[in-house]
Design an enzyme around this catalytic site. Structure first.
Site, PDB file in Angstrom:
ATOM      1  N   LYS A  11       6.558  -4.942  -9.321  1.00  0.00           N
ATOM      2  CA  LYS A  11       6.716  -6.470  -9.569  1.00  0.00           C
ATOM      3  C   LYS A  11       5.751  -7.400 -10.142  1.00  0.00           C
ATOM      4  CE  LYS A  11       4.720  -7.809  -5.583  1.00  0.00           C
ATOM      5  NZ  LYS A  11       3.598  -8.590  -5.651  1.00  0.00           N
ATOM      6  N   PRO A  95      -0.754   0.869 -10.623  1.00  0.00           N
ATOM      7  CA  PRO A  95      -2.153   1.018  -9.700  1.00  0.00           C
ATOM      8  C   PRO A  95      -1.852   0.680  -8.411  1.00  0.00           C
ATOM      9  CG  PRO A  95      -2.461  -0.369 -11.846  1.00  0.00           C
ATOM     10  CD  PRO A  95      -0.737  -0.094 -11.852  1.00  0.00           C
ATOM     11  N   ALA A  98      -2.799  -3.234  -5.650  1.00  0.00           N
ATOM     12  CA  ALA A  98      -3.383  -4.051  -6.839  1.00  0.00           C
ATOM     13  C   ALA A  98      -2.470  -5.226  -7.045  1.00  0.00           C
ATOM     14  CB  ALA A  98      -2.993  -3.093  -8.169  1.00  0.00           C
ATOM     15  N   GLY A  99      -1.561  -5.604  -5.963  1.00  0.00           N
ATOM     16  CA  GLY A  99      -0.763  -6.872  -5.952  1.00  0.00           C
ATOM     17  C   GLY A  99       0.524  -6.714  -6.730  1.00  0.00           C
ATOM     18  N   LEU A 100       0.791  -5.397  -7.041  1.00  0.00           N
ATOM     19  CA  LEU A 100       2.017  -4.843  -7.872  1.00  0.00           C
ATOM     20  C   LEU A 100       3.310  -4.363  -7.054  1.00  0.00           C
ATOM     21  CD1 LEU A 100       0.202  -3.525 -10.966  1.00  0.00           C
ATOM     22  CD2 LEU A 100       1.151  -5.786 -10.726  1.00  0.00           C
ATOM     23  N   SER A 104       5.577  -0.549  -1.717  1.00  0.00           N
ATOM     24  CA  SER A 104       6.900  -1.134  -1.460  1.00  0.00           C
ATOM     25  C   SER A 104       7.994  -0.653  -2.300  1.00  0.00           C
ATOM     26  CB  SER A 104       6.752  -2.724  -1.380  1.00  0.00           C
ATOM     27  OG  SER A 104       5.788  -3.042  -0.556  1.00  0.00           O
ATOM     28  N   SER A 105       7.994  -0.506  -3.517  1.00  0.00           N
ATOM     29  CA  SER A 105       8.693  -0.107  -4.363  1.00  0.00           C
ATOM     30  C   SER A 105       9.151   1.362  -4.260  1.00  0.00           C
ATOM     31  CB  SER A 105       8.441  -0.346  -5.908  1.00  0.00           C
ATOM     32  OG  SER A 105       9.223   0.120  -6.521  1.00  0.00           O
ATOM     33  N   ASP A 137       7.870  -6.637   1.109  1.00  0.00           N
ATOM     34  CA  ASP A 137       8.297  -6.713  -0.447  1.00  0.00           C
ATOM     35  C   ASP A 137       9.461  -5.551  -0.595  1.00  0.00           C
ATOM     36  OD1 ASP A 137       6.400  -8.661  -1.131  1.00  0.00           O
ATOM     37  OD2 ASP A 137       4.954  -7.307  -1.946  1.00  0.00           O
TER      38      ASP A 137
HETATM   39  P1  ATP Z   1       1.595  -5.492  -2.143  1.00  0.00           P
HETATM   40  O1  ATP Z   1       1.667  -6.282  -3.305  1.00  0.00           O
HETATM   41  O2  ATP Z   1       3.248  -5.015  -1.483  1.00  0.00           O
HETATM   42  O3  ATP Z   1       0.446  -5.667  -1.056  1.00  0.00           O
HETATM   43  P2  ATP Z   1      -0.030  -3.512  -3.285  1.00  0.00           P
HETATM   44  O4  ATP Z   1       0.182  -3.393  -4.921  1.00  0.00           O
HETATM   45  O5  ATP Z   1      -1.090  -4.407  -3.190  1.00  0.00           O
HETATM   46  O6  ATP Z   1       1.377  -4.032  -2.461  1.00  0.00           O
HETATM   47  P3  ATP Z   1       0.339  -0.760  -2.724  1.00  0.00           P
HETATM   48  O7  ATP Z   1       0.018  -0.401  -4.148  1.00  0.00           O
HETATM   49  O8  ATP Z   1       1.573  -0.792  -2.270  1.00  0.00           O
HETATM   50  O9  ATP Z   1      -0.297  -2.275  -2.771  1.00  0.00           O
HETATM   51  O10 ATP Z   1      -0.658   0.068  -1.720  1.00  0.00           O
HETATM   52  C1  ATP Z   1      -1.111  -0.407  -0.547  1.00  0.00           C
HETATM   53  C2  ATP Z   1      -1.814   0.706   0.408  1.00  0.00           C
HETATM   54  O11 ATP Z   1      -0.555   1.458   0.822  1.00  0.00           O
HETATM   55  C3  ATP Z   1      -2.869   1.700  -0.316  1.00  0.00           C
HETATM   56  O12 ATP Z   1      -3.912   1.545   0.482  1.00  0.00           O
HETATM   57  C4  ATP Z   1      -1.954   2.855  -0.282  1.00  0.00           C
HETATM   58  O13 ATP Z   1      -2.977   3.920   0.396  1.00  0.00           O
HETATM   59  C5  ATP Z   1      -0.745   2.852   0.781  1.00  0.00           C
HETATM   60  N1  ATP Z   1       0.245   3.478   0.595  1.00  0.00           N
HETATM   61  C6  ATP Z   1       1.147   4.198   1.411  1.00  0.00           C
HETATM   62  N2  ATP Z   1       2.296   4.745   0.699  1.00  0.00           N
HETATM   63  C7  ATP Z   1       1.836   4.228  -0.677  1.00  0.00           C
HETATM   64  C8  ATP Z   1       2.853   4.760  -1.827  1.00  0.00           C
HETATM   65  N3  ATP Z   1       3.891   5.509  -1.744  1.00  0.00           N
HETATM   66  N4  ATP Z   1       2.494   4.280  -2.893  1.00  0.00           N
HETATM   67  C9  ATP Z   1       1.076   3.357  -3.019  1.00  0.00           C
HETATM   68  N5  ATP Z   1       0.210   3.245  -2.048  1.00  0.00           N
HETATM   69  C10 ATP Z   1       0.929   3.826  -0.800  1.00  0.00           C
END
Ligand code: ATP
Length: 285
Positions: A11, A95, A98-100, A104-105, A137
């Site tokens: 997202k 990635p 990464a804020g994507l 959560s997805s 999210d």
């Molecule tokens: P948000 O924008 O919701 O904060 P994000 O993109 O910043 O998400 P994610 O990629 O969701 O961050 O990952 C955050 C942390 O969650 C990572 O440190 C990772 O080790 C952990 N994690 C647990 N399960 C997963 C998964 N299925 N995919 C990615 N990361 C995961």
């Protein structure tokens, strides 16, 4: 038992306003979510072992009980005491940290996938209750929509009907930024008053890309740049390529810019690839 393969999209937040701090430590926010066509792939192989086994091709993603997909499977097993097991393979293209919202997805995709392969028959309301326990999210990805407005912790979702498909150039610098750290660095008094979400949504519905570029908002951007100062020159670089609106996505470090066309996005990508490794052209799903 029948296996299943599902895509799990990322997202972008085109608008993120922090409204107040909550007694539970989280923040009340208002955010505009958009699904994009950068997707992980999850495959589910159910069995009757009672075990949950996760594999993933990304070295930074845990495969044990810390994986959000594992947590979802555990919660479902506890809710419906069955002897069902599953092997879930996660192919990462989004990635990480990464804020994507890749994790959560994946969690939302696991809720949908396991409800099907384990034939649990859970309603969306029941799935949403579990989603909220996993992360703020997750709820958005349970809704079948490209666009939505998220309020409260970002988990109260109102679907939006916006036919416009936007193209973006998206850069993810090779540094992880954790949401809790960015929220920790965020200073409430720095948020500007006013709420332009409705004006942004109106312009999106009318397809006014230039105005949309001017109306992007992310209250977390300053905190993300404070923690990762190299985002500032990256933002300037993207702006210098004739991209209209450039903004940090969620808690960063990914930065996206809206392009007038796919071709403009591809041209910007070629330039950015000279200095950055993870550069994508993505569009609204
Ligand atoms: P948000 O924008 O919701 O904060 P994000 O993109 O910043 O998400 P994610 O990629 O969701 O961050 O990952 C955050 C942390 O969650 C990572 O440190 C990772 O080790 C952990 N994690 C647990 N399960 C997963 C998964 N299925 N995919 C990615 N990361 C995961």
């Amino acid at each position: 038992m029948k296996s299943l393969r599902l895509s799990s999209p990322a997202k972008l937040n085109l608008y993120l306003k922090i409204l107040s701090k909550r007694p539970d430590g989280f923040h009340n926010i208002k955010t505009l979510f958009q699904r994009i066509n950068l997707c992980d792939e999850l495959s589910f192989q159910p069995d009757d072992s009672g075990k949950i086994r996760i594999s993933c091709d990304h070295p930074k993603v845990p495969t044990g009980s810390k994986n959000l997909v594992y947590k979802v499977a555990r919660q479902l097993q506890e809710l419906k005491p069955v002897s069902l097991g599953v092997k879930i393979d996660i192919q990462k293209n989004i990635p990480v940290a990464a804020g994507l919202a890749g994790g959560s997805s994946n969690a939302a995709t696991a809720l949908i996938g396991l409800n099907r392969v384990w034939k649990l028959g859970l309603s969306r309301r029941e799935l949403l209750n579990i989603a909220r326990k996993i992360g703020s999210d997750v709820a958005f990805f349970l809704h079948d929509t490209a666009w939505a407005l998220g309020t409260e912790k970002g988990d109260k979702i109102r679907k939006l009907d916006i036919p416009k498909k936007l193209y973006f150039v998206l850069v993810t610098p090779c540094v992880s930024l954790y949401s809790w750290k960015v929220y920790g660095a965020f200073k409430m008094q720095l948020t500007k008053p006013g709420d332009d979400a409705n004006i942004l949504i109106r312009n999106l519905k009318q397809g006014n890309i230039l105005e949309v570029g001017q109306l992007l908002k992310n209250d977390l951007e300053a905190a993300a740049i404070h923690l990762c100062p190299r985002l500032r020159p990256l933002k300037k670089k993207i702006q210098s390529l004739g991209i209209t609106g450039v903004m940090v996505s969620g808690s960063g470090p990914s930065i996206f810019g809206i392009a007038e066309s796919e071709q403009k996005a591809q041209e910007a990508r070629q330039q950015l690839l000279k200095r950055y490794k993870q550069v994508f052209v993505v569009r609204t799903l």
